[in-house]
Write a protein that holds these residues in place. Structure first.
Motif, PDB file in Angstrom:
ATOM      1  N   ASP A  51      36.632  20.869  43.950  1.00 21.87           N
ATOM      2  CA  ASP A  51      35.659  19.502  43.454  1.00 21.87           C
ATOM      3  C   ASP A  51      36.563  18.218  43.605  1.00 21.87           C
ATOM      4  O   ASP A  51      37.812  18.456  43.499  1.00 21.87           O
ATOM      5  N   THR A  52      35.871  17.422  43.379  1.00 24.99           N
ATOM      6  CA  THR A  52      36.376  15.966  43.462  1.00 24.99           C
ATOM      7  C   THR A  52      36.702  15.512  41.907  1.00 24.99           C
ATOM      8  O   THR A  52      35.661  15.447  41.435  1.00 24.99           O
ATOM      9  N   VAL A  53      37.893  14.822  41.882  1.00 21.95           N
ATOM     10  CA  VAL A  53      38.346  14.805  40.420  1.00 21.95           C
ATOM     11  C   VAL A  53      39.051  13.334  40.560  1.00 21.95           C
ATOM     12  O   VAL A  53      39.845  13.185  41.174  1.00 21.95           O
ATOM     13  N   GLY A  54      38.292  12.094  40.140  1.00 16.65           N
ATOM     14  CA  GLY A  54      38.819  10.815  40.082  1.00 16.65           C
ATOM     15  C   GLY A  54      39.088  10.376  41.532  1.00 16.65           C
ATOM     16  O   GLY A  54      39.984   9.824  41.838  1.00 16.65           O
ATOM     17  N   VAL A  57      39.807  12.473  44.102  1.00  9.75           N
ATOM     18  CA  VAL A  57      40.749  13.345  44.720  1.00  9.75           C
ATOM     19  C   VAL A  57      40.252  14.772  44.775  1.00  9.75           C
ATOM     20  O   VAL A  57      39.658  15.163  43.675  1.00  9.75           O
ATOM     21  N   SER A  58      40.363  15.186  45.821  1.00  9.62           N
ATOM     22  CA  SER A  58      39.989  16.850  45.958  1.00  9.62           C
ATOM     23  C   SER A  58      40.775  17.688  45.108  1.00  9.62           C
ATOM     24  O   SER A  58      42.068  17.753  45.513  1.00  9.62           O
ATOM     25  N   VAL A  59      40.407  18.260  44.305  1.00 12.90           N
ATOM     26  CA  VAL A  59      41.449  19.384  43.288  1.00 12.90           C
ATOM     27  C   VAL A  59      40.590  20.830  43.422  1.00 12.90           C
ATOM     28  O   VAL A  59      39.610  20.950  43.667  1.00 12.90           O
ATOM     29  N   THR A  60      41.510  21.472  44.118  1.00  8.66           N
ATOM     30  CA  THR A  60      41.490  23.008  43.961  1.00  8.66           C
ATOM     31  C   THR A  60      42.211  23.948  42.858  1.00  8.66           C
ATOM     32  O   THR A  60      43.466  23.736  42.699  1.00  8.66           O
ATOM     33  N   GLU A  61      41.399  24.675  42.106  1.00  8.38           N
ATOM     34  CA  GLU A  61      42.015  25.632  40.981  1.00  8.38           C
ATOM     35  C   GLU A  61      41.785  26.738  41.148  1.00  8.38           C
ATOM     36  O   GLU A  61      40.568  27.216  41.714  1.00  8.38           O
ATOM     37  N   GLU A  62      42.588  27.668  40.645  1.00 13.22           N
ATOM     38  CA  GLU A  62      42.445  29.153  40.941  1.00 13.22           C
ATOM     39  C   GLU A  62      43.161  29.933  39.746  1.00 13.22           C
ATOM     40  O   GLU A  62      43.568  29.556  38.753  1.00 13.22           O
ATOM     41  N   ARG A  63      42.059  31.137  39.487  1.00 13.76           N
ATOM     42  CA  ARG A  63      42.310  31.790  38.126  1.00 13.76           C
ATOM     43  C   ARG A  63      42.317  33.359  38.759  1.00 13.76           C
ATOM     44  O   ARG A  63      41.354  33.825  39.297  1.00 13.76           O
ATOM     45  N   ASP A  64      43.296  34.308  38.659  1.00 13.85           N
ATOM     46  CA  ASP A  64      43.456  35.667  39.001  1.00 13.85           C
ATOM     47  C   ASP A  64      43.047  36.605  37.959  1.00 13.85           C
ATOM     48  O   ASP A  64      43.766  36.169  36.764  1.00 13.85           O
ATOM     49  N   TYR A  65      42.391  37.603  38.107  1.00 13.26           N
ATOM     50  CA  TYR A  65      42.263  38.554  37.225  1.00 13.26           C
ATOM     51  C   TYR A  65      42.763  39.890  38.101  1.00 13.26           C
ATOM     52  O   TYR A  65      42.834  40.106  39.205  1.00 13.26           O
ATOM     53  N   GLN A  66      43.055  40.966  37.271  1.00 13.72           N
ATOM     54  CA  GLN A  66      43.327  42.199  38.017  1.00 13.72           C
ATOM     55  C   GLN A  66      42.869  43.381  37.295  1.00 13.72           C
ATOM     56  O   GLN A  66      42.795  43.571  36.132  1.00 13.72           O
ATOM     57  N   VAL A  67      42.038  44.508  37.993  1.00 14.91           N
ATOM     58  CA  VAL A  67      41.808  45.820  37.693  1.00 14.91           C
ATOM     59  C   VAL A  67      42.790  46.658  37.998  1.00 14.91           C
ATOM     60  O   VAL A  67      43.216  46.926  39.205  1.00 14.91           O
ATOM     61  N   ALA A  68      43.401  47.427  36.941  1.00 11.67           N
ATOM     62  CA  ALA A  68      44.257  48.678  37.593  1.00 11.67           C
ATOM     63  C   ALA A  68      43.400  49.720  37.695  1.00 11.67           C
ATOM     64  O   ALA A  68      43.063  50.314  36.309  1.00 11.67           O
ATOM     65  N   ILE A  69      43.424  50.464  38.565  1.00 14.50           N
ATOM     66  CA  ILE A  69      42.658  51.845  38.938  1.00 14.50           C
ATOM     67  C   ILE A  69      43.571  52.802  38.652  1.00 14.50           C
ATOM     68  O   ILE A  69      44.431  52.972  39.632  1.00 14.50           O
ATOM     69  N   VAL A  70      43.609  53.651  37.419  1.00 13.52           N
ATOM     70  CA  VAL A  70      44.639  54.867  37.498  1.00 13.52           C
ATOM     71  C   VAL A  70      44.111  56.051  37.949  1.00 13.52           C
ATOM     72  O   VAL A  70      43.166  56.611  37.017  1.00 13.52           O
ATOM     73  N   PRO A 112      49.008  23.221  34.833  1.00  9.54           N
ATOM     74  CA  PRO A 112      48.735  22.535  33.589  1.00  9.54           C
ATOM     75  C   PRO A 112      47.490  22.760  33.173  1.00  9.54           C
ATOM     76  O   PRO A 112      46.584  23.659  33.824  1.00  9.54           O
ATOM     77  N   GLU A 113      47.029  22.121  32.088  1.00 13.70           N
ATOM     78  CA  GLU A 113      45.370  22.299  31.677  1.00 13.70           C
ATOM     79  C   GLU A 113      44.528  22.230  32.684  1.00 13.70           C
ATOM     80  O   GLU A 113      44.498  20.852  33.575  1.00 13.70           O
ATOM     81  N   PRO A 114      43.507  23.163  32.922  1.00 10.77           N
ATOM     82  CA  PRO A 114      42.646  22.953  34.054  1.00 10.77           C
ATOM     83  C   PRO A 114      41.483  22.055  33.854  1.00 10.77           C
ATOM     84  O   PRO A 114      40.979  21.590  33.000  1.00 10.77           O
ATOM     85  N   TYR A 115      41.049  21.469  34.898  1.00 14.67           N
ATOM     86  CA  TYR A 115      39.777  20.833  34.952  1.00 14.67           C
ATOM     87  C   TYR A 115      38.408  21.404  35.173  1.00 14.67           C
ATOM     88  O   TYR A 115      37.377  21.020  34.440  1.00 14.67           O
ATOM     89  N   PHE A 116      38.637  22.743  35.388  1.00 10.98           N
ATOM     90  CA  PHE A 116      37.306  23.552  35.582  1.00 10.98           C
ATOM     91  C   PHE A 116      37.549  24.860  34.690  1.00 10.98           C
ATOM     92  O   PHE A 116      38.588  25.171  34.483  1.00 10.98           O
ATOM     93  N   ASN A 117      36.142  25.397  34.500  1.00  8.93           N
ATOM     94  CA  ASN A 117      36.124  26.468  33.585  1.00  8.93           C
ATOM     95  C   ASN A 117      36.106  27.676  35.056  1.00  8.93           C
ATOM     96  O   ASN A 117      35.122  27.753  35.661  1.00  8.93           O
ATOM     97  N   LEU A 118      37.260  28.590  34.944  1.00  9.57           N
ATOM     98  CA  LEU A 118      37.114  29.366  36.045  1.00  9.57           C
ATOM     99  C   LEU A 118      37.241  30.949  35.357  1.00  9.57           C
ATOM    100  O   LEU A 118      37.688  32.115  35.991  1.00  9.57           O
ATOM    101  N   LYS A 119      36.890  31.016  34.484  1.00  4.83           N
ATOM    102  CA  LYS A 119      36.391  32.243  33.507  1.00  4.83           C
ATOM    103  C   LYS A 119      35.560  32.976  34.098  1.00  4.83           C
ATOM    104  O   LYS A 119      34.419  32.672  34.748  1.00  4.83           O
ATOM    105  N   LEU A 120      35.782  34.443  33.906  1.00  2.97           N
ATOM    106  CA  LEU A 120      34.637  35.476  34.661  1.00  2.97           C
ATOM    107  C   LEU A 120      33.407  35.562  33.299  1.00  2.97           C
ATOM    108  O   LEU A 120      33.662  35.684  32.144  1.00  2.97           O
ATOM    109  N   GLU A 121      32.244  35.387  33.890  1.00  5.86           N
ATOM    110  CA  GLU A 121      31.131  35.972  32.819  1.00  5.86           C
ATOM    111  C   GLU A 121      30.807  37.348  32.831  1.00  5.86           C
ATOM    112  O   GLU A 121      30.594  37.611  31.758  1.00  5.86           O
TER     113      GLU A 121
END
Length: 266
Positions: A216-219, A221-234, A118-127
């Motif tokens: 982090d705690t939201v309302g 309640v403890s909430v854990t969110e993840e975002r995955d990136y991948q690098v393909a080395i050819v 669902p829509e995330p609570y946190f910003n998990l983008k890479l800088e």
């Protein structure tokens, strides 16, 4: 040998006055191989790690992802893979099927159960995301864009001589954690907003997963969110046709063997 190949054998008399032709029909069986050599999503890390004998996988994609890019390469080049269920993903569980059809029309199916968050609570983008060979920063394709939440897969191509690289990733938020899996099956760190890993790889496509996590705690309640990136080395295959050594039993090579790209003109 192609399917339906026949070979003509011509026997000519010693005096050349006549000949007889024999035809050998070769009935090669069609391949029944329904295995995949490679299977991955560009938008998520599949679990468990791919093994051609395992037919069922799971993956989780961010809310922004509504279509998944599935890469499915058959082990046998005469087989074909058909993908369904990877478009119009809904929030929650989605079933992607990869049907492999062999040359002999035998079929087998791989499945990936994809959970769209669902829509995330946190910003998990890479800088920031960098791949380096020593002090040289390599070019990612496409160019890394920290604001593009839908682009989670990047490719870098290296020559055969390159056997390892350094990968650096940093999260946009200080209270997020970053980990890089260098092929060990375990993310090397998830305790800081940046991570660096030295990764070794083989010839071909090597997927290096990067995970951004925040708890982090939201309302209340403890909430854990993840975002995955991948690098393909050819890593490109070798273009060196030389032998590394040449040994003859019960004999001696003269002159002494030395590797040469042009064996006829050493």
């Amino acid at each position: 040998i192609e399917l339906g190949t026949h070979v003509d054998i011509v026997v000519t008399a010693e005096d050349g006055s006549s000949s007889t032709t024999y035809t050998l029909d070769i009935a090669r069986q069609k391949s029944g191989n329904t295995n995949l050599a490679q299977l991955y999503l560009e938008e998520a890390i599949i679990s468990p790690r791919f093994n051609k004998e395992n037919k069922a996988y799971t993956a989780t994609v961010p809310y922004e992802i509504t279509d998944a890019t599935v890469v499915a390469i058959p082990e046998d080049t005469t087989s074909r893979a058909t993908i369904s269920g990877n478009e119009n993903l809904v929030v929650g569980q989605n079933l992607i099927t990869v049907t492999v059809t062999s040359q002999s029309s035998k079929q087998d199916t791989y499945t990936i159960t994809v959970t769209r968050n669902p829509e995330p609570y946190f910003n998990l983008k890479l800088e920031d995301l960098k791949v380096k060979n020593g002090d040289t920063e390599l070019t990612l394709s496409p160019t890394f864009n920290k604001n593009d939440g839908r682009q989670l897969f990047y490719t870098v191509e290296v020559e055969y001589e390159v056997e390892s690289l350094d990968i650096f990733a940093r999260a946009q938020e200080d209270n997020a954690s970053v980990g890089i899996n260098g092929g060990t099956g375990v993310f090397n760190t998830l305790t800081g907003d940046a991570a660096t890993a030295h990764v070794a790889f083989d010839v071909g496509t090597n997927l290096i997963p990067i995970r951004v996590t925040r708890t982090d705690t939201v309302g209340g309640v403890s909430v854990t969110e993840e975002r995955d990136y991948q690098v393909a080395i050819v890593r490109k295959p070798s273009d060196d046709p030389r032998l590394s050594n040449l040994i003859i039993k019960n004999g001696t090579i003269s002159p002494a063997f030395q590797p040469s790209k042009d064996p006829e003109n050493p």
